[in-house]
Design an enzyme around this catalytic site. Structure first.
Site, PDB file in Angstrom:
ATOM      1  CE  LYS A 107      -4.206  -2.031   1.567  1.00  0.00           C
ATOM      2  NZ  LYS A 107      -4.870  -2.576   2.740  1.00  0.00           N
ATOM      3  CE  LYS A 189      -5.264  -9.200  -2.660  1.00  0.00           C
ATOM      4  NZ  LYS A 189      -5.832  -8.834  -1.430  1.00  0.00           N
ATOM      5  CE  LYS A 192     -14.273  -4.751  -0.614  1.00  0.00           C
ATOM      6  NZ  LYS A 192     -13.180  -4.595   0.377  1.00  0.00           N
TER       7      LYS A 192
END
Ligand code: AMP
Length: 326
Positions: A107, A189, A192
Site C-alpha cells: 500500500k 488476486k 476491489k
C-alpha cells in the site's frame, strides 16, 4: 469475527475467501461480522461515498445469506472500545515488524503520498477488532495470513505482560486451506480496486460477467497428454471449481489431459455458471440497498450486541493492566 472494508463492490474473492465461511459459521458459533469503515480511512480518506459503501457491503453480506438475527452485523466505527484497545496494543507493536508487513509495503507503494501511521498500524487495529470479542476463529482469505500471525504475537505479548486475557486467534476456513481467488488476467488476486476488468463483482450484470470471463487469458491448449497447466489455465479451472458442477469440471479436466480441450467452450460454460451464481445475490442486494430504515435497524441491533461483548472485554483488559484505580 471478521470484517470487510467498504472500499467498493464485493467480488468473488470476498465471497469465497470470507463471506461463504461467515454464512456457514453463523449456525455453529457466536459470530461478529463488521464493515471495517475505520480501516478504509487508511487508504480512502474521502468520506463522501462512505455511507453508500457501508450500505452496499451490508446489503451484499445479507444477500449472500448472512442473517442479522443470528450474528452481530455491525459497523466498526460504532464500537468506541475498539479505539481504546487499539491504543493499548500499539504499545506492544514494534515499528520494525509493522514496516515489514507485506500489505503495508504494497500500500505504501500504491499511495506514496499518504503513508500515514494508520496504514502502518493497520494490523494493530485489526487485532483490536478481533480480540475485542476474544474471538478465536477469523474467517479470512489467504492474503490475511500474515495479519493473523501478527495478531497472535500481540496477544501473546499482552497475555505474557498482563495475564491471560485473550485466546490466540487463527485464520479459519471450512475447506481447511485458506482461499485465494485469482484475477481473470492471471496476475495476482481479485481485488476491489485493482484490475476491475479482471475481477468479478457480485454486482456485475449478466452481460458484463460473460464479457469478463470470455476475455480471460488462454492459449491454444496442450499438445502432449498430461502436460502441467500454466498458471492462467489453472486459474480458470480454479474459478470453475468454485461455481460449476463436479462432473462439468471433470469433463474439462479430462479434455485438457487428452489434449482436446476447447477453451472457448469452457469459458462459455464458466460464464453461464458464474451468471447463475451471481444473479440472485445481485438482485437481492439491489432490493436491500436502498432500504435505509432496515439497514439502520440492522446496524443498531448489531452494534448493541457488539458493544456488550466489547465492554466486557475492556473491563477484563483494564483489570489485567491494573488501570482500574477508582
Ligand atoms: P478486503 O476486501 O481487503 O476488505 O477483504 C475482505 C475479506 O475478503 C478478507 O477476509 C480477505 O482475505 C478476503 N479476500 C479479498 N480478496 C480475496 C481474494 N482474491 N481471494 C480470497 N479472499 C479474498
Amino acid at each position: 469475527m471478521s470484517g470487510i472494508r467498504p472500499t467498493g463492490y464485493l467480488h468473488l474473492g470476498n465471497y469465497f475467501g470470507a463471506v461463504r465461511n461467515y454464512v456457514r459459521m453463523q449456525d455453529e458459533f457466536e459470530c461478529y461480522f463488521m464493515v471495517a469503515d475505520l480501516h478504509s480511512l487508511t487508504t480512502h480518506p474521502d468520506t463522501k461515498e462512505l455511507k453508500l459503501n457501508v450500505h452496499r457491503v451490508l446489503s451484499e453480506n445479507i444477500a449472500c445469506g448472512l442473517d442479522p438475527d443470528k450474528v452481530a452485523l455491525y459497523c466498526q466505527s460504532h464500537i468506541y472500545e475498539t479505539a481504546e484497545l487499539y491504543l493499548y496494543l500499539n504499545m506492544l507493536a514494534y515499528k520494525g515488524e509493522l514496516e515489514k508487513t507485506v500489505t503495508f509495503k504494497d500500500k505504501a507503494r500504491q499511495h506514496p503520498d499518504n503513508i500515514n501511521a494508520g496504514l502502518l498500524t493497520y494490523p494493530v487495529l485489526q487485532a483490536a477488532d478481533i480480540i475485542l470479542h476474544r474471538a478465536k476463529y477469523v474467517p479470512v482469505g489467504k492474503d490475511q495470513e500474515q495479519h493473523l500471525e501478527m495478531a497472535r504475537n500481540f496477544v501473546n505479548r499482552f497475555n505474557h505482560r498482563y495475564g491471560d486475557v485473550f485466546p490466540e486467534p487463527i485464520a479459519f476456513n471450512f475447506g481447511d486451506d485458506l482461499v485465494k481467488v485469482p484475477s481473470l488476467d492471471g496476475a495476482g488476486k481479485m481485488s476491489k480496486s485493482e484490475n476491475q476488468y479482471a475481477t468479478l463483482y457480485l454486482s456485475d450484470d449478466d452481460e458484463l460477467i460473460r464479457k469478463k470471463v470470455m476475455k480471460a487469458k488462454t492459449d491454444s491448449g496442450p499438445t502432449e497428454p498430461n502436460t502441467p497447466m500454466p498458471d492462467y489455465i489453472e486459474n480458470i479451472f480454479l474459478l470453475m471449481k468454485l461455481v460449476s458442477a463436479e462432473d462439468v469440471v471433470a469433463k474439462y479436466q479430462g479434455d485438457y489431459n487428452n489434449c482436446i480441450i476447447r477453451y472457448g467452450d469452457m469459458k462459455k460454460q464458466l460464464a453461464e455458471d458464474m451468471v447463475k451464481f451471481i444473479t440472485p445475490i445481485r438482485e437481492q442486494a439491489d432490493s436491500i440497498r436502498n432500504d435505509e430504515k432496515y439497514l439502520k435497524e440492522i446496524m443498531e441491533k448489531g452494534a448493541a450486541k457488539a458493544r456488550k461483548s466489547a465492554k466486557a472485554t475492556i473491563e477484563l483488559v483494564r483489570d489485567a493492566m491494573g488501570l482500574n484505580y477508582y
